[in-house]
Design an enzyme around this catalytic site. Sequence first.
Site, short mmCIF file in Angstrom:
data_model
loop_
_atom_site.label_atom_id
_atom_site.label_comp_id
_atom_site.label_asym_id
_atom_site.label_seq_id
_atom_site.Cartn_x
_atom_site.Cartn_y
_atom_site.Cartn_z
N SER A 36 0.73 -0.85 0.39
CA SER A 36 0.88 0.28 0.05
C SER A 36 0.51 1.27 0.35
O SER A 36 0.26 2.54 -0.22
CB SER A 36 -1.18 -0.48 0.99
OG SER A 36 -0.30 0.65 2.32
N LYS A 79 0.84 4.39 7.00
CA LYS A 79 -0.06 5.48 6.11
C LYS A 79 0.45 7.16 5.93
O LYS A 79 0.70 7.36 6.51
CB LYS A 79 -1.75 5.42 5.98
CG LYS A 79 -2.28 4.32 5.99
CD LYS A 79 -2.61 3.51 4.19
CE LYS A 79 -2.32 2.42 5.09
NZ LYS A 79 -2.72 1.11 3.61
#
Length: 172
Positions: A36, A79
Amino acid sequence: MKRSTIKSLLIDILIVVCVVFAITAVIKPTIVKGESMEDTLHDGNYLILNRMAYKMHSPERGDIVVFPSELDGGKLLIKRVIGVGGDVVETDGLETSVNDSKLDEPYIKSSTFGDGLMETWTVPEGKVFVMGDNRDNSADSRQANVGFIDEDDIIGKVAVRLFPFSEIGTVK
């Protein structure tokens, strides 16, 4: 053994325990699992988190953070902070804007994420909006099961990549 030797040994052990505790209160090692955050971070990268980064100030746009999610029983996610409290984040699947300013995101792997429809989020105070750099393959604040992240839930800010050795250094 003499009493003084035992006392000296116990003091040495106590010092080691205190040093280890102090170090783990400030830093935390972690390993990237998944894609990700590609191309910034890759599966298997070994990172050091700064656990004290947000004790004195709030997260900033662009910071890469680690936090627990409700996915897979509390799985840790890594993230990038896109929006902070009060920000309005918009994306149409090609570009992302914060407070009506288009973000310059040379770090994203894909610019074709989403379905082309404009989505807008207003970030509540005390929370952040996060997205993975690999937008086509990221569970992040765009999804209801992740949503906004409470600043107090952030475990730390990515400070250093230790592995692979060819990429040792700070993470931008």
